[in-house]
Design a protein around this motif. Structure first.
Motif, mmCIF file in Angstrom:
data_model
loop_
_atom_site.group_PDB
_atom_site.id
_atom_site.type_symbol
_atom_site.label_atom_id
_atom_site.label_comp_id
_atom_site.label_asym_id
_atom_site.label_seq_id
_atom_site.Cartn_x
_atom_site.Cartn_y
_atom_site.Cartn_z
ATOM 1 N N LEU A 51 -2.992 2.388 11.658
ATOM 2 C CA LEU A 51 -4.162 1.600 11.268
ATOM 3 C C LEU A 51 -3.855 0.768 10.031
ATOM 4 O O LEU A 51 -3.178 1.211 9.112
ATOM 5 N N GLN A 52 -4.378 -0.439 10.015
ATOM 6 C CA GLN A 52 -4.142 -1.330 8.891
ATOM 7 C C GLN A 52 -5.267 -1.285 7.864
ATOM 8 O O GLN A 52 -5.061 -1.639 6.703
ATOM 9 N N VAL A 53 -6.441 -0.865 8.283
ATOM 10 C CA VAL A 53 -7.598 -0.865 7.379
ATOM 11 C C VAL A 53 -8.027 0.576 7.134
ATOM 12 O O VAL A 53 -8.310 1.323 8.069
ATOM 13 N N GLU A 54 -8.073 0.937 5.894
ATOM 14 C CA GLU A 54 -8.338 2.317 5.521
ATOM 15 C C GLU A 54 -9.810 2.679 5.663
ATOM 16 O O GLU A 54 -10.679 1.975 5.167
ATOM 17 N N GLY A 55 -10.071 3.767 6.366
ATOM 18 C CA GLY A 55 -11.435 4.260 6.488
ATOM 19 C C GLY A 55 -12.292 3.543 7.501
ATOM 20 O O GLY A 55 -13.487 3.828 7.616
ATOM 21 N N ILE A 56 -11.713 2.627 8.283
ATOM 22 C CA ILE A 56 -12.531 1.812 9.176
ATOM 23 C C ILE A 56 -13.222 2.665 10.241
ATOM 24 O O ILE A 56 -14.384 2.427 10.581
#
Length: 473
Positions: free
Chosen positions: A146-151
């Protein structure tokens, strides 16, 4: 004279009996006995169901979905889905729930669901009533990139207002650190708005930055149990102060590692002591809970001999999954030719096999797979890699007359051989390792056309790309 009958038992006793039986057994044995048992099964009993495992066939999975969930889905309160080696598994599940306008589902445990299927799940109205959501993934799952944390924590909490227990143990792609740092702020800033009405009491989550953890703690004031793994590159090893508390431990290695099931072997020929594992009297060997192991991973052909592996498998008699990364093509080739009498019993013990052998090319892979099907007749899942070249041999379809069709024919013949000879096989994965993407021998449109014109001997689902073929049977 009194006459006893199973049919006159109290409902509570029936429920207790059902606990020891699978849903298939219950439906086949009791559903048609009489109206009372049918009513209890369909309208009164609360169901806790587990569907799937890494070796479940397409036919059996489909049968569970359509003949079980379709019938009792309205009384389902807990569902555990194992989607390892499954193609489009959630589509089967969701289609079965369409027959029920409402369900009692409160607990959902998903094992190795893929991101695109998880997104479909989040759009399903039935999940709004969930109290517990547990997600576990294998190392190769794209959730770990995943590239976006917490998405996904944001998505889950916004769609499940009643959620109390949540597990999303995802890692993040370190090759996209800049993207994470630039893009995650927008999602971090929305956390208070999305989570301020949450009921979370227990949360397990993978975290990339300490900054995200600080923001998260402000959004979950009612949390009681928080577990997380954090890998922040901004935190140096010198600043990490792990406190180790000495305690008296049991001498029984099974008590020390009660949940251990995988042994991973890494090392270098000149320095490793892995060969000591073959000696049951050695102190290193005594620290391994052999009877609990079900999975052995070997990284490198020069860190272990065939003799050592044979001795280890004899001690780890419950092992059914073997992964070999053989960068020199020595270890597994010896196993295929049964050198040093590797042992028929041990070969039959293995149900899942994952191989990376650099010597397997499109020219010789059929010969290796013929040996493999003879030596490992009980395989249920098989994954291997076909390399672009080995030594001086290289396959370039663009340089061969009718090269695309010739390579397609080789691949389809290989698939047919494995499906025909490995009768218990339910999952097949073929990866293609190419130095140049344009030189791939796999052409999805031609593969699909060939398998459509000449179907396999068993029904299957196919997923195909330029670098991978997956077949679920």
């Amino acid at each position: 004279m009194s006459v006893s009958s199973f049919e006159i038992l109290f409902d509570d006793i029936l429920y207790e009996i059902f606990r020891y039986l699978s849903p298939v057994d219950i439906l086949q044995s009791f559903f048609s006995l009489n109206k009372r048992l049918s009513r209890v099964i369909i309208n009164e009993h609360l169901w806790h169901i587990h569907i799937g495992d890494s070796t479940m066939s397409l036919l059996m999975f489909n049968d569970h979905c359509h003949n079980i969930l379709k019938l009792i889905g309205g009384r389902l309160v807990s569902l555990r889905l194992t989607l390892i080696n499954v193609i489009g598994g959630w589509s089967f599940i969701s289609s079965s729930f369409r027959y029920h306008q409402t369900t009692l589902l409160q607990r959902l445990h998903l094992i190795d669901i893929k991101p695109h299927e998880f997104d479909k799940l989040l759009r399903n109205h039935l999940i709004k009533q969930l109290h517990t959501l547990l997600v576990d993934v294998t190392p190769s799952n794209s959730f770990n990139c995943l590239q976006v944390e917490g998405i996904y924590l944001v998505k889950v909490c916004s769609r499940m207002p009643l959620l109390k227990i949540c597990r999303l143990p995802f890692n993040h792609d370190y090759h996209n650190v800049n993207k994470i740092e630039n893009n995650s702020l927008r999602y971090q800033m929305t956390l208070p708005n999305l989570l301020n009405r949450n009921h979370l009491r227990t949360l397990t989550i993978g975290i990339h930055t300490s900054c995200f953890l600080e923001r998260l703690l402000l959004c979950i004031p009612l949390i009681e149990n928080l577990s997380f793994a954090i890998k922040d590159q901004d935190i140096s090893a010198n600043n990490a102060h792990d406190q180790i508390t000495s305690c008296k431990m049991s001498t029984d290695v099974i008590d020390l590692f009660p949940r251990a099931n995988t042994l991973s072997l890494y090392g270098y020929k000149k320095t490793n002591r892995i060969r000591d594992l073959a000696n049951s009297r050695n102190s290193i060997s005594s620290l391994v809970p052999w009877s609990l192991l079900t999975h052995i991973q070997i990284n490198g052909s020069d860190i272990i001999t065939q003799y050592t592996l044979k001795s280890m498998l004899q001690m780890a008699y419950n092992v059914h999954t073997l992964e070999i990364f053989d960068d020199r093509g020595i270890l597994f080739r010896s196993m295929l030719h049964n050198k040093d009498n590797f042992g028929t019993r041990i070969n039959q013990q293995i149900k899942s096999l994952n191989i990376f052998d650099i010597t397997w090319t499109l020219q010789n892979v059929q010969r290796f797979c013929t040996l493999l099907s003879n030596q490992f007749p009980n395989l249920k899942t098989l994954s291997f890699t076909i390399s672009d070249s080995y030594l001086y041999w290289q396959w370039k379809p663009s340089c061969i007359i009718d090269g695309k069709n010739k390579s397609t024919k080789r691949i389809v013949n290989l698939i047919s051989l494995l499906v025909d000879h490995l009768q218990q096989l339910v999952w097949l994965e073929i990866n293609f390792c190419n130095l140049n993407v344009s030189n791939t021998p796999c052409f999805p449109n031609l593969i699909r056309r060939q398998l459509h014109q000449y179907p396999l001997s068993r029904p299957c689902r196919l997923r195909c790309s330029n670098n991978m073929i997956q077949i679920w049977m």
